[in-house]
Design a protein around this motif. Sequence first.
Motif, PDB file in Angstrom:
ATOM      1  N   ALA A   1       5.210   0.529  -3.858  1.00 14.17           N
ATOM      2  CA  ALA A   1       5.457  -0.321  -5.022  1.00 14.17           C
ATOM      3  C   ALA A   1       4.391  -1.407  -5.171  1.00 14.17           C
ATOM      4  O   ALA A   1       4.096  -1.848  -6.278  1.00 14.17           O
ATOM      5  CB  ALA A   1       6.839  -0.968  -4.919  1.00 14.17           C
ATOM      6  N   VAL A   2       3.805  -1.829  -4.039  1.00 13.83           N
ATOM      7  CA  VAL A   2       2.801  -2.892  -4.036  1.00 13.83           C
ATOM      8  C   VAL A   2       1.552  -2.373  -3.336  1.00 13.83           C
ATOM      9  O   VAL A   2       1.641  -1.664  -2.325  1.00 13.83           O
ATOM     10  CB  VAL A   2       3.328  -4.156  -3.320  1.00 13.83           C
ATOM     11  CG1 VAL A   2       2.223  -5.202  -3.184  1.00 13.83           C
ATOM     12  CG2 VAL A   2       4.523  -4.734  -4.072  1.00 13.83           C
ATOM     13  N   VAL A   3       0.389  -2.726  -3.883  1.00 10.10           N
ATOM     14  CA  VAL A   3      -0.872  -2.260  -3.313  1.00 10.10           C
ATOM     15  C   VAL A   3      -1.905  -3.379  -3.326  1.00 10.10           C
ATOM     16  O   VAL A   3      -1.872  -4.265  -4.193  1.00 10.10           O
ATOM     17  CB  VAL A   3      -1.411  -1.037  -4.090  1.00 10.10           C
ATOM     18  CG1 VAL A   3      -1.754  -1.410  -5.532  1.00 10.10           C
ATOM     19  CG2 VAL A   3      -2.618  -0.413  -3.394  1.00 10.10           C
ATOM     20  N   LEU A   4      -2.807  -3.354  -2.348  1.00  9.92           N
ATOM     21  CA  LEU A   4      -3.979  -4.209  -2.341  1.00  9.92           C
ATOM     22  C   LEU A   4      -5.178  -3.319  -2.637  1.00  9.92           C
ATOM     23  O   LEU A   4      -5.463  -2.381  -1.878  1.00  9.92           O
ATOM     24  CB  LEU A   4      -4.175  -4.898  -0.986  1.00  9.92           C
ATOM     25  CG  LEU A   4      -3.354  -6.161  -0.712  1.00  9.92           C
ATOM     26  CD1 LEU A   4      -1.870  -5.817  -0.547  1.00  9.92           C
ATOM     27  CD2 LEU A   4      -3.858  -6.854   0.557  1.00  9.92           C
ATOM     28  N   TYR A   5      -5.829  -3.581  -3.749  1.00  6.84           N
ATOM     29  CA  TYR A   5      -6.964  -2.765  -4.194  1.00  6.84           C
ATOM     30  C   TYR A   5      -8.085  -3.727  -4.580  1.00  6.84           C
ATOM     31  O   TYR A   5      -7.961  -4.460  -5.568  1.00  6.84           O
ATOM     32  CB  TYR A   5      -6.548  -1.905  -5.381  1.00  6.84           C
ATOM     33  CG  TYR A   5      -7.621  -1.006  -5.948  1.00  6.84           C
ATOM     34  CD1 TYR A   5      -8.556  -0.395  -5.123  1.00  6.84           C
ATOM     35  CD2 TYR A   5      -7.694  -0.761  -7.318  1.00  6.84           C
ATOM     36  CE1 TYR A   5      -9.539   0.431  -5.636  1.00  6.84           C
ATOM     37  CE2 TYR A   5      -8.668   0.074  -7.846  1.00  6.84           C
ATOM     38  CZ  TYR A   5      -9.592   0.662  -6.997  1.00  6.84           C
ATOM     39  OH  TYR A   5     -10.577   1.477  -7.515  1.00  6.84           O
ATOM     40  N   PRO A   6      -9.168  -3.783  -3.802  1.00  5.85           N
ATOM     41  CA  PRO A   6     -10.189  -4.808  -4.025  1.00  5.85           C
ATOM     42  C   PRO A   6     -10.861  -4.778  -5.394  1.00  5.85           C
ATOM     43  O   PRO A   6     -11.469  -5.769  -5.795  1.00  5.85           O
ATOM     44  CB  PRO A   6     -11.211  -4.538  -2.902  1.00  5.85           C
ATOM     45  CG  PRO A   6     -10.951  -3.151  -2.458  1.00  5.85           C
ATOM     46  CD  PRO A   6      -9.494  -2.913  -2.660  1.00  5.85           C
TER      47      PRO A   6
ATOM     48  N   PRO B   1       0.965  -2.262   1.722  1.00  2.11           N
ATOM     49  CA  PRO B   1       1.435  -2.976   2.922  1.00  2.11           C
ATOM     50  C   PRO B   1       2.911  -2.837   3.243  1.00  2.11           C
ATOM     51  O   PRO B   1       3.322  -3.176   4.360  1.00  2.11           O
ATOM     52  CB  PRO B   1       1.108  -4.440   2.580  1.00  2.11           C
ATOM     53  CG  PRO B   1       1.195  -4.506   1.092  1.00  2.11           C
ATOM     54  CD  PRO B   1       0.700  -3.174   0.599  1.00  2.11           C
ATOM     55  N   MET B   2       3.705  -2.363   2.307  1.00  4.26           N
ATOM     56  CA  MET B   2       5.148  -2.265   2.542  1.00  4.26           C
ATOM     57  C   MET B   2       5.492  -0.915   3.163  1.00  4.26           C
ATOM     58  O   MET B   2       5.162   0.131   2.596  1.00  4.26           O
ATOM     59  CB  MET B   2       5.918  -2.442   1.232  1.00  4.26           C
ATOM     60  CG  MET B   2       5.711  -3.795   0.572  1.00  4.26           C
ATOM     61  SD  MET B   2       6.376  -3.855  -1.129  1.00  4.26           S
ATOM     62  CE  MET B   2       8.098  -3.461  -0.828  1.00  4.26           C
TER      63      MET B   2
ATOM     64  N   ARG C   1      -0.886 -14.558   6.219  1.00  2.00           N
ATOM     65  CA  ARG C   1       0.418 -14.134   5.699  1.00  2.00           C
ATOM     66  C   ARG C   1       0.494 -12.616   5.570  1.00  2.00           C
ATOM     67  O   ARG C   1       1.517 -12.000   5.895  1.00  2.00           O
ATOM     68  CB  ARG C   1       0.665 -14.786   4.337  1.00  2.00           C
ATOM     69  CG  ARG C   1       2.040 -14.509   3.764  1.00  2.00           C
ATOM     70  CD  ARG C   1       2.217 -15.157   2.402  1.00  2.00           C
ATOM     71  NE  ARG C   1       1.396 -14.517   1.395  1.00  2.00           N
ATOM     72  CZ  ARG C   1       1.723 -13.384   0.760  1.00  2.00           C
ATOM     73  NH1 ARG C   1       2.849 -12.758   1.059  1.00  2.00           N
ATOM     74  NH2 ARG C   1       0.932 -12.886  -0.169  1.00  2.00           N
ATOM     75  N   LEU C   2      -0.587 -11.988   5.118  1.00  2.00           N
ATOM     76  CA  LEU C   2      -0.584 -10.548   4.898  1.00  2.00           C
ATOM     77  C   LEU C   2      -0.633  -9.752   6.201  1.00  2.00           C
ATOM     78  O   LEU C   2      -0.071  -8.658   6.297  1.00  2.00           O
ATOM     79  CB  LEU C   2      -1.768 -10.155   4.011  1.00  2.00           C
ATOM     80  CG  LEU C   2      -1.690 -10.603   2.548  1.00  2.00           C
ATOM     81  CD1 LEU C   2      -3.046 -10.422   1.865  1.00  2.00           C
ATOM     82  CD2 LEU C   2      -0.608  -9.824   1.800  1.00  2.00           C
ATOM     83  N   THR C   3      -1.308 -10.276   7.209  1.00  2.00           N
ATOM     84  CA  THR C   3      -1.463  -9.555   8.477  1.00  2.00           C
ATOM     85  C   THR C   3      -0.518 -10.041   9.566  1.00  2.00           C
ATOM     86  O   THR C   3      -0.389  -9.396  10.603  1.00  2.00           O
ATOM     87  CB  THR C   3      -2.904  -9.698   9.005  1.00  2.00           C
ATOM     88  OG1 THR C   3      -3.182 -11.089   9.254  1.00  2.00           O
ATOM     89  CG2 THR C   3      -3.912  -9.141   8.005  1.00  2.00           C
ATOM     90  N   ARG C   4       0.087 -11.220   9.351  1.00  2.16           N
ATOM     91  CA  ARG C   4       0.952 -11.855  10.350  1.00  2.16           C
ATOM     92  C   ARG C   4       0.181 -12.217  11.617  1.00  2.16           C
ATOM     93  O   ARG C   4       0.723 -12.188  12.727  1.00  2.16           O
ATOM     94  CB  ARG C   4       2.158 -10.971  10.673  1.00  2.16           C
ATOM     95  CG  ARG C   4       3.038 -10.693   9.462  1.00  2.16           C
ATOM     96  CD  ARG C   4       4.242  -9.852   9.811  1.00  2.16           C
ATOM     97  NE  ARG C   4       5.054  -9.575   8.614  1.00  2.16           N
ATOM     98  CZ  ARG C   4       6.147  -8.840   8.616  1.00  2.16           C
ATOM     99  NH1 ARG C   4       6.577  -8.290   9.746  1.00  2.16           N
ATOM    100  NH2 ARG C   4       6.828  -8.628   7.508  1.00  2.16           N
ATOM    101  N   ILE C   5      -1.084 -12.543  11.422  1.00  6.22           N
ATOM    102  CA  ILE C   5      -1.931 -13.025  12.512  1.00  6.22           C
ATOM    103  C   ILE C   5      -2.167 -14.510  12.283  1.00  6.22           C
ATOM    104  O   ILE C   5      -2.514 -14.911  11.160  1.00  6.22           O
ATOM    105  CB  ILE C   5      -3.278 -12.279  12.540  1.00  6.22           C
ATOM    106  CG1 ILE C   5      -3.061 -10.778  12.726  1.00  6.22           C
ATOM    107  CG2 ILE C   5      -4.179 -12.824  13.655  1.00  6.22           C
ATOM    108  CD1 ILE C   5      -4.339  -9.957  12.560  1.00  6.22           C
ATOM    109  N   PRO C   6      -1.998 -15.364  13.289  1.00  6.20           N
ATOM    110  CA  PRO C   6      -2.207 -16.806  13.080  1.00  6.20           C
ATOM    111  C   PRO C   6      -3.596 -17.112  12.511  1.00  6.20           C
ATOM    112  O   PRO C   6      -4.586 -16.481  12.889  1.00  6.20           O
ATOM    113  CB  PRO C   6      -2.045 -17.391  14.494  1.00  6.20           C
ATOM    114  CG  PRO C   6      -1.159 -16.413  15.200  1.00  6.20           C
ATOM    115  CD  PRO C   6      -1.535 -15.063  14.662  1.00  6.20           C
ATOM    116  N   THR C   7      -3.640 -18.077  11.616  1.00  2.30           N
ATOM    117  CA  THR C   7      -4.910 -18.465  10.989  1.00  2.30           C
ATOM    118  C   THR C   7      -5.950 -18.854  12.036  1.00  2.30           C
ATOM    119  O   THR C   7      -7.135 -18.529  11.906  1.00  2.30           O
ATOM    120  CB  THR C   7      -4.676 -19.638  10.022  1.00  2.30           C
ATOM    121  OG1 THR C   7      -3.734 -19.238   9.012  1.00  2.30           O
ATOM    122  CG2 THR C   7      -5.974 -20.069   9.353  1.00  2.30           C
TER     123      THR C   7
END
Length: 204
Positions: free
Chosen positions: A168-173, A162-163, A16-22
């Motif tokens: 406004a939104v971040v992915l931070y491990p 990612p936007m 979903r996040l990368t738009r690459i098929p599972t």
Amino acid sequence: MTLTGIGLYAFPEASRLTRIPTRDLRRWLGGYTYRSKTNGAPVSVPPLWHTELADKGVDCIGFRDLLEVRFVRAFRRHGVSLQTIRVASHKARSLFGLDYPFTARRFLTDGRSIFASALEETGETKLLDLVRGQYAFRRIVEASLYQGIEFGGDDRATRWYPMPRSRAVVLYPNIAFGEPIVTDGSVPTTVLYHAFVPRIPRGP
């Protein structure tokens, strides 16, 4: 076993996040097996690289894996084989001293020669012109792939916004196992979604 600071993404979430098929994500990062056309014997194809969570006993990938596969997709869209991508990844890893070389900023300038060498090694010489020219190479490794990635002093990706054109939104491990959070307040976006989206009433 500690999973902090790595990021934790189940394959459907990574898709979903990368738009690459599972299915592609699993083939690239988990390897796969096929039957030989010559004798029907099973042939095993190893993953492109050893993921951050491969030895953790969870069916997930890490934050840097999530960013790196976006580059794999870019090359696959231009007809580069997985074998060449694997060879290029090994070469870049050795040259840069990084486990995730495609994401490194150096790859934008040094990646052309790495992939040209990999294409020659695997015999995909018909694609050499595609990567030898700086303009042609940048058509594959688009600046948008780096857009939103924040790097540390060691040239390793630390955060991803990612936007497009928004922070406004971040992915931070290091926070919430890397799931998308609101930058101002670090609240997971899933929490906000479930709080504001009206519940669908169940039937009688």
